[in-house]
Design an enzyme around this catalytic site. Structure first.
Site, PDB file in Angstrom:
ATOM      1  N   ALA A   1       1.745  22.734 -48.184  1.00  0.00           N
ATOM      2  CA  ALA A   1       2.761  22.368 -49.174  1.00  0.00           C
ATOM      3  C   ALA A   1       2.137  21.333 -50.105  1.00  0.00           C
ATOM      4  CB  ALA A   1       4.006  21.810 -48.488  1.00  0.00           C
TER       5      ALA A   1
ATOM      6  N   GLY B   1       4.830  12.469 -51.396  1.00  0.00           N
ATOM      7  CA  GLY B   1       4.521  13.500 -50.407  1.00  0.00           C
ATOM      8  C   GLY B   1       5.682  14.451 -50.222  1.00  0.00           C
ATOM      9  N   ASN B   2       5.639  15.207 -49.147  1.00  0.00           N
ATOM     10  CA  ASN B   2       6.716  16.149 -48.844  1.00  0.00           C
ATOM     11  C   ASN B   2       6.884  16.243 -47.331  1.00  0.00           C
ATOM     12  OD1 ASN B   2       4.867  18.335 -47.850  1.00  0.00           O
ATOM     13  ND2 ASN B   2       4.206  18.301 -50.003  1.00  0.00           N
ATOM     14  N   ARG B   3       7.809  17.110 -46.887  1.00  0.00           N
ATOM     15  CA  ARG B   3       8.210  17.158 -45.489  1.00  0.00           C
ATOM     16  C   ARG B   3       7.356  18.076 -44.625  1.00  0.00           C
ATOM     17  NH1 ARG B   3      13.239  14.791 -44.925  1.00  0.00           N
ATOM     18  NH2 ARG B   3      14.421  14.493 -46.845  1.00  0.00           N
TER      19      ARG B   3
END
Length: 402
Positions: free
Chosen positions: A276, A208-210
């Site tokens: 994102a 995943g990402n932030r």
């Protein structure tokens, strides 16, 4: 943040108890809060409670503290007036220019931004008389927020529920910073992706990402209150309040997000890819939890494959005549943001690109944002630091001017 003189008006409805939360939203940031309830509002929340929360005396009548000329002074000194809840009766009195209590007198005197958060039964909200009164106030520069859809008094459910205190405060601060919210997107259909996607490694782990989805939700929030019909395709955004009136489609992976966006893009006038998305995903998703330290340690080396380019795909669909929407993308860069942002805009073929510099943990999960809006026509607009709602206003202004 500079501190402001904020008047919190409270009308006589069951949602008056939520006004306590609105007061707290402003006092906790150091604003000077003066609470002005209607006489009927005190049937729901006592003056002692309002005085304790605001730290200021509470009055309802124009004859209170006559020596201080309160019915004029309170409105003159206000930097912002927020009325929550605003009932059908109060909206009607404001539209008629009445000044028969301290709250209506204060609004009539004020030259500062005024924000109303309606709360009433669905039938009252949809009644032509109320809708005409709301339209009248909006024409005069008053920001009348869209109510939420949800549980009302008793067993009724529908549009007319007051927004949550945090939503009201955020929108009111946005109005104070950027001006009244105009209904400039009436009749427009808007599709926005928000949040980060997650690509499963096994039933426990994912890539995943932030991204928190805050900027995408702020864009949706502003669009709703500008009058648009908004759909949000949301990845990891569970911690966020849903913008009033927006439809939310929950997805998890990039493939699911792409499918949801493509299915709805043809009907949209504006498409914003604020999500994102993960650039890569595991070539294979394990059906059971992978164990580390075993002979076949599949966790030590992950084989990845590239995910589809959702933004570029939307542009290609437009080139094929499947949609004529304005398409807006986002770029999060750590080095040379303008150089890489301009290259990305050219490569993707979008109309506008919001570029964020994210070095040092900036932007992701934060309440504020800043950056540049790049246009396919070569334009470049710097967006100064502000709340994500304030940045959303700048982005929508750029879209509407495009």
């Amino acid at each position: 943040m500079s501190k402001s003189n904020v008047v919190i008006g409270i009308a006589g409805g069951i949602a008056a108890y939520k006004a306590c939360g609105v007061i707290r939203e402003f006092t906790e940031t150091g604003d000077n809060v003066k609470v002005v309830p209607t006489p009927n509002a005190l049937r729901f929340v006592g003056a002692a409670t309002l005085e304790a929360l605001s730290g200021n005396p509470v009055d309802t009548e124009v004859f209170s503290r006559v020596d201080e000329v309160q019915h004029v002074r309170v409105g003159q000194e206000a930097d912002l007036i927020v009325i929550a809840p605003a009932t059908a009766d109060l909206i009607a009195r404001l539209a008629a220019g009445r000044a028969d209590d301290l709250l209506t007198s204060t609004v009539l005197v004020a030259t500062c931004p005024v924000v109303l958060a309606p709360a009433m039964h669905t039938e009252m909200w949809l009644n032509p008389a109320t809708q005409e009164n709301v339209a009248t106030l909006r024409r005069r520069g008053v920001t009348v927020l869209e109510p939420a859809h949800g549980r009302l008094t008793g067993k009724d459910t529908g549009p007319g529920r007051m927004l949550e205190p945090s939503q009201i405060a955020q929108l009111a601060r946005t109005v104070l910073a950027t001006g009244p919210i105009q209904r400039s997107l009436e009749g427009k259909r808007v599709l926005i992706s928000a949040g980060g996607t997650q690509e499963n490694i096994d039933p426990v782990r994912f890539i995943g990402n932030r991204s928190s989805g805050r900027q995408g939700f702020a864009l949706a929030d502003v669009a709703v209150h500008r009058g648009a019909d908004v759909t949000i395709v949301a990845g990891n955004t569970d911690a966020l309040d849903t913008p009033a009136g927006a439809e939310v489609v929950r997805v998890r992976s990039t493939a699911e997000l792409e499918e949801a966006m493509n299915a709805r893009a043809a009907e949209a006038d504006v498409v914003i890819m604020a999500a994102a998305v993960a650039d890569y995903r595991p070539a294979q998703e394990a059906t059971s939890k992978l164990k580390k330290g075993q002979a076949d340690d599949s966790l030590s080396t992950l084989h990845l494959v590239e995910n589809p380019d959702v933004l570029r795909g939307l542009v290609e669909r437009r080139q094929a005549g499947e949609t004529d929407a304005v398409i807006v993308g986002f770029a999060a860069e750590t080095d040379n943001p303008l150089e890489f942002g301009r290259a990305k805009l050219t490569r993707k073929g979008a109309d506008l690109l919001m570029v964020n510099a994210v070095t040092g943990g900036k932007v992701f999960g934060e309440s504020h944002n800043e950056g540049w809006i790049l246009g396919a026509d070569g334009s470049e607009t710097e967006v100064p630091q502000g709340s994500k709602h304030e940045v959303a206003v700048a982005i929508w202004d750029a879209i509407e001017a495009y």
